[in-house]
Design a protein around this motif. Structure first.
Motif, PDB file in Angstrom:
ATOM      1  N   THR A  49       0.827  -1.202   0.000  1.00  0.00           N
ATOM      2  CA  THR A  49       0.000   0.000   0.000  1.00  0.00           C
ATOM      3  C   THR A  49       0.864   1.256   0.000  1.00  0.00           C
ATOM      4  N   ASP A  50       0.247   2.364  -0.337  1.00  0.00           N
ATOM      5  CA  ASP A  50       0.972   3.632  -0.336  1.00  0.00           C
ATOM      6  C   ASP A  50       1.468   3.985   1.064  1.00  0.00           C
ATOM      7  N   ILE A  51       0.692   3.685   2.076  1.00  0.00           N
ATOM      8  CA  ILE A  51       1.103   3.955   3.455  1.00  0.00           C
ATOM      9  C   ILE A  51       2.330   3.126   3.820  1.00  0.00           C
ATOM     10  N   GLU A  52       2.342   1.857   3.407  1.00  0.00           N
ATOM     11  CA  GLU A  52       3.491   0.995   3.670  1.00  0.00           C
ATOM     12  C   GLU A  52       4.729   1.479   2.925  1.00  0.00           C
ATOM     13  N   ILE A  53       4.567   1.887   1.673  1.00  0.00           N
ATOM     14  CA  ILE A  53       5.697   2.384   0.889  1.00  0.00           C
ATOM     15  C   ILE A  53       6.308   3.604   1.561  1.00  0.00           C
ATOM     16  N   ASP A  54       5.464   4.541   1.977  1.00  0.00           N
ATOM     17  CA  ASP A  54       5.956   5.760   2.613  1.00  0.00           C
ATOM     18  C   ASP A  54       6.711   5.435   3.904  1.00  0.00           C
ATOM     19  N   ALA A  55       6.144   4.580   4.732  1.00  0.00           N
ATOM     20  CA  ALA A  55       6.787   4.223   6.004  1.00  0.00           C
ATOM     21  C   ALA A  55       8.110   3.495   5.768  1.00  0.00           C
ATOM     22  N   ILE A  56       8.151   2.587   4.813  1.00  0.00           N
ATOM     23  CA  ILE A  56       9.375   1.852   4.514  1.00  0.00           C
ATOM     24  C   ILE A  56      10.460   2.813   4.036  1.00  0.00           C
TER      25      ILE A  56
ATOM     26  N   GLN B  39      10.804   5.902   4.836  1.00  0.00           N
ATOM     27  CA  GLN B  39      11.267   6.654   6.003  1.00  0.00           C
ATOM     28  C   GLN B  39      12.194   5.809   6.882  1.00  0.00           C
ATOM     29  N   VAL B  40      11.785   4.580   7.160  1.00  0.00           N
ATOM     30  CA  VAL B  40      12.599   3.692   8.012  1.00  0.00           C
ATOM     31  C   VAL B  40      13.955   3.425   7.367  1.00  0.00           C
ATOM     32  N   LEU B  41      13.965   3.202   6.071  1.00  0.00           N
ATOM     33  CA  LEU B  41      15.212   2.859   5.382  1.00  0.00           C
ATOM     34  C   LEU B  41      16.014   4.088   4.960  1.00  0.00           C
ATOM     35  N   GLY B  42      15.427   5.270   5.100  1.00  0.00           N
ATOM     36  CA  GLY B  42      16.141   6.496   4.771  1.00  0.00           C
ATOM     37  C   GLY B  42      16.413   6.651   3.284  1.00  0.00           C
ATOM     38  N   VAL B  43      15.449   6.211   2.466  1.00  0.00           N
ATOM     39  CA  VAL B  43      15.586   6.349   1.014  1.00  0.00           C
ATOM     40  C   VAL B  43      14.364   7.089   0.477  1.00  0.00           C
ATOM     41  N   SER B  44      14.522   7.672  -0.685  1.00  0.00           N
ATOM     42  CA  SER B  44      13.414   8.417  -1.284  1.00  0.00           C
ATOM     43  C   SER B  44      12.436   7.481  -1.985  1.00  0.00           C
ATOM     44  N   LEU B  45      11.250   8.001  -2.204  1.00  0.00           N
ATOM     45  CA  LEU B  45      10.281   7.248  -2.983  1.00  0.00           C
ATOM     46  C   LEU B  45      10.777   7.069  -4.404  1.00  0.00           C
ATOM     47  N   ASP B  46      11.459   8.085  -4.922  1.00  0.00           N
ATOM     48  CA  ASP B  46      12.032   7.960  -6.274  1.00  0.00           C
ATOM     49  C   ASP B  46      13.025   6.811  -6.343  1.00  0.00           C
ATOM     50  N   TYR B  47      13.840   6.640  -5.296  1.00  0.00           N
ATOM     51  CA  TYR B  47      14.776   5.510  -5.262  1.00  0.00           C
ATOM     52  C   TYR B  47      14.010   4.183  -5.323  1.00  0.00           C
ATOM     53  N   LEU B  48      12.983   4.052  -4.488  1.00  0.00           N
ATOM     54  CA  LEU B  48      12.236   2.794  -4.452  1.00  0.00           C
ATOM     55  C   LEU B  48      11.600   2.474  -5.802  1.00  0.00           C
ATOM     56  N   PHE B  49      11.177   3.518  -6.519  1.00  0.00           N
ATOM     57  CA  PHE B  49      10.544   3.301  -7.823  1.00  0.00           C
ATOM     58  C   PHE B  49      11.546   3.303  -8.966  1.00  0.00           C
ATOM     59  N   GLY B  50      12.836   3.425  -8.644  1.00  0.00           N
ATOM     60  CA  GLY B  50      13.879   3.353  -9.660  1.00  0.00           C
ATOM     61  C   GLY B  50      13.925   4.546 -10.584  1.00  0.00           C
ATOM     62  N   ARG B  51      13.527   5.708 -10.047  1.00  0.00           N
ATOM     63  CA  ARG B  51      13.553   6.931 -10.876  1.00  0.00           C
ATOM     64  C   ARG B  51      14.774   7.742 -10.598  1.00  0.00           C
TER      65      ARG B  51
END
Length: 79
Positions: free
Chosen positions: A58-65, A67-79
């Protein structure tokens, strides 16, 4: 919206989550515990299934992860 079919991954960011988790030096259980402190409940088994693409996230899980891992959403989505 694209539907998930049998034998397709349920998410596109699982591999990046695993990569960031390992870089942060966290086990799946430790990530789960840190998420729980943020009132986001993802058990260790679900973390595993997210990382392998077997479970949607979920979007809530993505955002929390992120934050915990100290990475951007762009990083997680490979942008």
């Amino acid at each position: 919206m694209k539907r998930i079919r049998e034998n397709e991954k349920a998410n596109i960011i699982g591999e990046r989550i695993k990569e960031a988790r390992l870089k942060a030096g966290l086990s799946q259980q430790e990530l789960s515990n840190k998420l729980e402190l943020m009132a986001v409940y993802v058990c260790r088994g679900s973390v595993s299934r997210i990382e392998t693409g077997e479970r949607a996230i979920t979007d809530i899980e993505i955002d929390a992860i992120s934050q915990v891992l100290g990475v951007s959403l762009d990083y997680l989505f490979g942008r």
